[in-house]
Design an enzyme around this catalytic site. Structure first.
Site, PDB file in Angstrom:
ATOM      1  N   LYS A  86       0.870  -1.172   0.000  1.00  9.11           N
ATOM      2  CA  LYS A  86       0.000   0.000   0.000  1.00  9.11           C
ATOM      3  C   LYS A  86       0.908   1.223   0.000  1.00  9.11           C
ATOM      4  CE  LYS A  86      -3.890   2.147   2.406  1.00  9.11           C
ATOM      5  NZ  LYS A  86      -4.927   1.947   3.449  1.00  9.11           N
TER       6      LYS A  86
ATOM      7  N   ASP B 164     -14.907   2.934   9.010  1.00 13.81           N
ATOM      8  CA  ASP B 164     -15.230   2.872   7.580  1.00 13.81           C
ATOM      9  C   ASP B 164     -15.564   1.442   7.166  1.00 13.81           C
ATOM     10  OD1 ASP B 164     -15.706   4.093   5.113  1.00 13.81           O
ATOM     11  OD2 ASP B 164     -13.635   3.844   4.440  1.00 13.81           O
TER      12      ASP B 164
END
Length: 244
Positions: A4, A98
């Site tokens: 990432k 989230d």
């Protein structure tokens, strides 16, 4: 493994870099079979990287889009795995903020992995990362956000419960519980929100599933509840070849 990377355009943005580093700080010690593991981090090519576990499947969002809602047996197995991940995070004093189907991967071994803790918040210290959590920062995905989260108020574990309820509804019906995207319109909707009578409106739902949805989707956080340990006991691998 997978990487990432912080976008190059954000490397010199102090807030973006702080978010990226905080995600790594929060999850580097996590060891839960239903949370994507982090193996390390490094700086290279004028950016920052997090080394993550590779997931070989597809998102839960895509599973539902391609195949429609899950049957109740598959739902229980899948939701149990997600509940196990969220319970572990909460026990580590982290709220995800989230939770949504696109942030859950279904691997080809039938295991689900909760990922993307980029908006996660530590609960052990209310002042930790305070510059990232002022009321001017409404973070999350509006259709899955709890009413207090939409209004920029303090977010605790029960905000994740509301998101779990929204996700459970999507998994069971194939539809979003809230179709509106506009934050102000969603705030107004939540001001008058009443939990549907799922037993009447969705008679095919079993009583435990109605209880789950009703508990998670309470507008007032003082009335919201979700027995994550109970639902984690539902966890089992899915038969991916039958679902996909």
């Amino acid at each position: 493994i997978s990487l990432k990377m912080l976008s190059h355009r954000l490397v010199y943005d102090k807030a973006s870099l702080a978010w990226f580093q905080r995600e790594a700080d929060l999850i580097e010690s996590f060891e839960c079979p239903n949370i994507v593991r982090m193996f390390g981090r490094f700086q290279a090519f004028h950016s920052f990287f997090i080394v993550m576990e590779f997931c070989d499947g597809i998102t839960l969002e895509r599973v539902v889009r391609l195949n429609g809602p899950l049957g109740q047996d598959d739902f229980r197995r899948a939701f149990g795995q997600i509940a196990s991940a969220v319970l572990y995070a909460h026990q580590c004093k982290v709220v995800h903020r989230d939770i949504k189907p696109v942030n859950v991967m279904l691997n080809f071994d039938g295991m689900l992995k909760l990922m993307d803790f980029g908006l996660a918040k530590p609960l052990r210290d209310r002042h930790s990362g305070a510059e990232l959590d002022t009321d001017s920062h409404i973070v999350g995905t509006p259709r899955y956000m709890a009413p207090e989260q939409l209004k920029g108020r303090e977010v605790t574990e029960v905000a994740d419960y509301f998101a779990l309820g929204c996700m459970a509804y999507k998994m069971l019906t194939g539809d979003s519980l809230f179709v509106e995207h506009d934050v102000n319109k969603l705030r107004a909707l939540h001001d008058h929100w009443r939990v549907p009578d799922f037993a009447t409106q969705r008679p095919n739902f079993g009583p435990e599933i109605c209880e789950l949805l009703t508990g998670c989707l309470q507008r007032r956080r003082s009335k919201r509840f979700c027995d994550l340990a109970k639902y984690a006991a539902w966890a089992a691998p899915l038969e991916v070849t039958r679902i996909l």
